[in-house]
Design a protein around this motif. Structure first.
Motif, PDB file in Angstrom:
ATOM      1  N   UNK A   1       0.830  -1.175   0.000  1.00 42.49           N
ATOM      2  CA  UNK A   1       0.000   0.000   0.000  1.00 42.49           C
ATOM      3  C   UNK A   1       0.884   1.252   0.000  1.00 42.49           C
ATOM      4  N   UNK A   2       0.574   2.162  -0.886  1.00 38.47           N
ATOM      5  CA  UNK A   2       1.314   3.423  -0.951  1.00 38.47           C
ATOM      6  C   UNK A   2       0.786   4.339   0.152  1.00 38.47           C
ATOM      7  N   UNK A   3       1.702   4.891   0.942  1.00 40.08           N
ATOM      8  CA  UNK A   3       1.296   5.798   2.011  1.00 40.08           C
ATOM      9  C   UNK A   3       1.642   7.247   1.709  1.00 40.08           C
ATOM     10  N   UNK A   4       2.542   7.492   0.736  1.00 45.21           N
ATOM     11  CA  UNK A   4       2.923   8.864   0.435  1.00 45.21           C
ATOM     12  C   UNK A   4       3.554   8.937  -0.955  1.00 45.21           C
ATOM     13  N   UNK A   5       3.228   9.995  -1.687  1.00 47.46           N
ATOM     14  CA  UNK A   5       3.905  10.297  -2.947  1.00 47.46           C
ATOM     15  C   UNK A   5       4.297  11.771  -2.922  1.00 47.46           C
ATOM     16  N   UNK A   6       5.389  12.071  -3.608  1.00 49.27           N
ATOM     17  CA  UNK A   6       5.859  13.448  -3.619  1.00 49.27           C
ATOM     18  C   UNK A   6       6.493  13.792  -4.955  1.00 49.27           C
ATOM     19  N   UNK A   7       6.372  15.058  -5.327  1.00 46.79           N
ATOM     20  CA  UNK A   7       7.078  15.626  -6.465  1.00 46.79           C
ATOM     21  C   UNK A   7       7.938  16.735  -5.880  1.00 46.79           C
ATOM     22  N   UNK A   8       9.248  16.644  -6.117  1.00 42.74           N
ATOM     23  CA  UNK A   8      10.182  17.618  -5.578  1.00 42.74           C
ATOM     24  C   UNK A   8      10.919  18.262  -6.744  1.00 42.74           C
ATOM     25  N   UNK A   9      10.958  19.580  -6.746  1.00 36.93           N
ATOM     26  CA  UNK A   9      11.543  20.328  -7.847  1.00 36.93           C
ATOM     27  C   UNK A   9      13.049  20.227  -7.937  1.00 36.93           C
ATOM     28  N   UNK A  10      13.569  20.826  -8.971  1.00 38.95           N
ATOM     29  CA  UNK A  10      15.004  20.809  -9.266  1.00 38.95           C
ATOM     30  C   UNK A  10      15.843  21.351  -8.109  1.00 38.95           C
ATOM     31  N   UNK A  11      15.345  22.362  -7.422  1.00 38.28           N
ATOM     32  CA  UNK A  11      16.058  22.977  -6.306  1.00 38.28           C
ATOM     33  C   UNK A  11      15.629  22.381  -4.959  1.00 38.28           C
ATOM     34  N   UNK A  12      15.101  21.158  -4.983  1.00 36.12           N
ATOM     35  CA  UNK A  12      14.603  20.445  -3.796  1.00 36.12           C
ATOM     36  C   UNK A  12      13.450  21.170  -3.104  1.00 36.12           C
ATOM     37  N   UNK A  13      12.689  21.909  -3.870  1.00 32.76           N
ATOM     38  CA  UNK A  13      11.490  22.546  -3.341  1.00 32.76           C
ATOM     39  C   UNK A  13      10.295  21.621  -3.562  1.00 32.76           C
ATOM     40  N   UNK A  14       9.495  21.360  -2.529  1.00 25.53           N
ATOM     41  CA  UNK A  14       8.351  20.455  -2.686  1.00 25.53           C
ATOM     42  C   UNK A  14       7.287  21.084  -3.589  1.00 25.53           C
ATOM     43  N   UNK A  15       6.944  20.364  -4.645  1.00 27.44           N
ATOM     44  CA  UNK A  15       5.915  20.837  -5.565  1.00 27.44           C
ATOM     45  C   UNK A  15       4.572  20.173  -5.275  1.00 27.44           C
ATOM     46  N   UNK A  16       4.624  18.932  -4.777  1.00 28.10           N
ATOM     47  CA  UNK A  16       3.403  18.196  -4.449  1.00 28.10           C
ATOM     48  C   UNK A  16       3.791  17.118  -3.455  1.00 28.10           C
ATOM     49  N   UNK A  17       3.070  17.029  -2.369  1.00 29.29           N
ATOM     50  CA  UNK A  17       3.326  15.996  -1.368  1.00 29.29           C
ATOM     51  C   UNK A  17       1.984  15.589  -0.785  1.00 29.29           C
ATOM     52  N   UNK A  18       1.648  14.301  -0.924  1.00 29.55           N
ATOM     53  CA  UNK A  18       0.354  13.819  -0.458  1.00 29.55           C
ATOM     54  C   UNK A  18       0.545  12.509   0.281  1.00 29.55           C
ATOM     55  N   UNK A  29       6.150  11.011   7.448  1.00 32.54           N
ATOM     56  CA  UNK A  29       6.271  10.730   6.014  1.00 32.54           C
ATOM     57  C   UNK A  29       6.956  11.894   5.287  1.00 32.54           C
ATOM     58  N   UNK A  30       6.662  13.113   5.686  1.00 29.96           N
ATOM     59  CA  UNK A  30       7.333  14.270   5.094  1.00 29.96           C
ATOM     60  C   UNK A  30       8.829  14.218   5.398  1.00 29.96           C
ATOM     61  N   UNK A  31       9.170  13.808   6.599  1.00 31.26           N
ATOM     62  CA  UNK A  31      10.583  13.672   6.976  1.00 31.26           C
ATOM     63  C   UNK A  31      11.269  12.599   6.126  1.00 31.26           C
ATOM     64  N   UNK A  32      10.598  11.477   5.917  1.00 33.53           N
ATOM     65  CA  UNK A  32      11.156  10.391   5.086  1.00 33.53           C
ATOM     66  C   UNK A  32      11.393  10.894   3.666  1.00 33.53           C
ATOM     67  N   UNK A  33      10.441  11.639   3.126  1.00 37.66           N
ATOM     68  CA  UNK A  33      10.580  12.180   1.770  1.00 37.66           C
ATOM     69  C   UNK A  33      11.779  13.118   1.692  1.00 37.66           C
ATOM     70  N   UNK A  34      11.919  13.998   2.664  1.00 38.93           N
ATOM     71  CA  UNK A  34      13.037  14.947   2.624  1.00 38.93           C
ATOM     72  C   UNK A  34      14.375  14.257   2.845  1.00 38.93           C
ATOM     73  N   UNK A  35      14.413  13.208   3.650  1.00 40.74           N
ATOM     74  CA  UNK A  35      15.656  12.448   3.832  1.00 40.74           C
ATOM     75  C   UNK A  35      16.046  11.716   2.550  1.00 40.74           C
ATOM     76  N   UNK A  36      15.056  11.296   1.786  1.00 38.71           N
ATOM     77  CA  UNK A  36      15.343  10.580   0.544  1.00 38.71           C
ATOM     78  C   UNK A  36      16.014  11.483  -0.490  1.00 38.71           C
ATOM     79  N   UNK A  37      15.851  12.788  -0.367  1.00 33.15           N
ATOM     80  CA  UNK A  37      16.509  13.708  -1.297  1.00 33.15           C
ATOM     81  C   UNK A  37      18.023  13.604  -1.192  1.00 33.15           C
ATOM     82  N   UNK A  38      18.513  13.373   0.016  1.00 34.45           N
ATOM     83  CA  UNK A  38      19.960  13.188   0.199  1.00 34.45           C
ATOM     84  C   UNK A  38      20.434  11.920  -0.501  1.00 34.45           C
TER      85      UNK A  38
END
Length: 143
Positions: A1-18, A29-38
């Motif tokens: 089951x998907x619990x979160x999807x995100x679109x993050x821009x070129x400059x690591x700015x969140x464009x869509x996070x649900x 989940x927002x923290x997990x998404x931002x950690x994945x950018x690294x």
């Protein structure tokens, strides 16, 4: 089951996070998404470690946690798509297919003449399409 999807821009700015959970773990989940950018940055900048996946847009499994698996996808314009799932036995084929359809929905949303490039995606049609994709995840029929 998907619990979160995100679109993050070129400059690591969140464009869509649900997030798609009933629980109060949206902040986690927002923290997990931002950690994945690294992790994405590390894979893109160190081609020897990531091997043949560098030439592909599908980055595969970024990292597993105790309860989640995090997958990534990088577009040609350096926009990042992130998927967080609780299904620990998910197949790469299903995730790759999801990202292809998610990318198509993203292209349709940003191709809208009323969308401002680099700003958050506020389209209700995009949100509805993403929800449909999330609900159909893992099924063999395309959405």
């Amino acid at each position: 089951m998907i619990v979160c999807v995100a679109v993050v821009g070129r400059q690591n700015n969140p464009l869509y996070l649900q997030s798609f959970t009933e629980a109060d773990d949206a902040l986690k989940l927002h923290h997990i998404v931002h950690c994945s950018l690294d992790v994405i940055e590390e894979r893109v900048n160190n081609p020897k470690k990531s091997g043949p996946t560098l030439n592909e847009t599908f980055l595969g499994l970024l990292y597993p946690t105790e309860n989640y698996k995090v997958y990534g996808y990088l577009t040609n314009s350096k926009v990042k798509f992130i998927l967080v799932t609780t299904d620990l036995d998910v197949r790469d084929v299903d995730v790759r297919s999801f990202f292809r359809r998610f990318h198509s929905a993203y292209v349709d949303a940003v191709s809208n003449p009323f969308h401002v490039p680099g700003k958050k995606i506020t389209s209700k049609a995009f949100a509805s399409r993403v929800t449909t994709l999330v609900k159909s995840f893992g099924s063999t029929a395309p959405a």
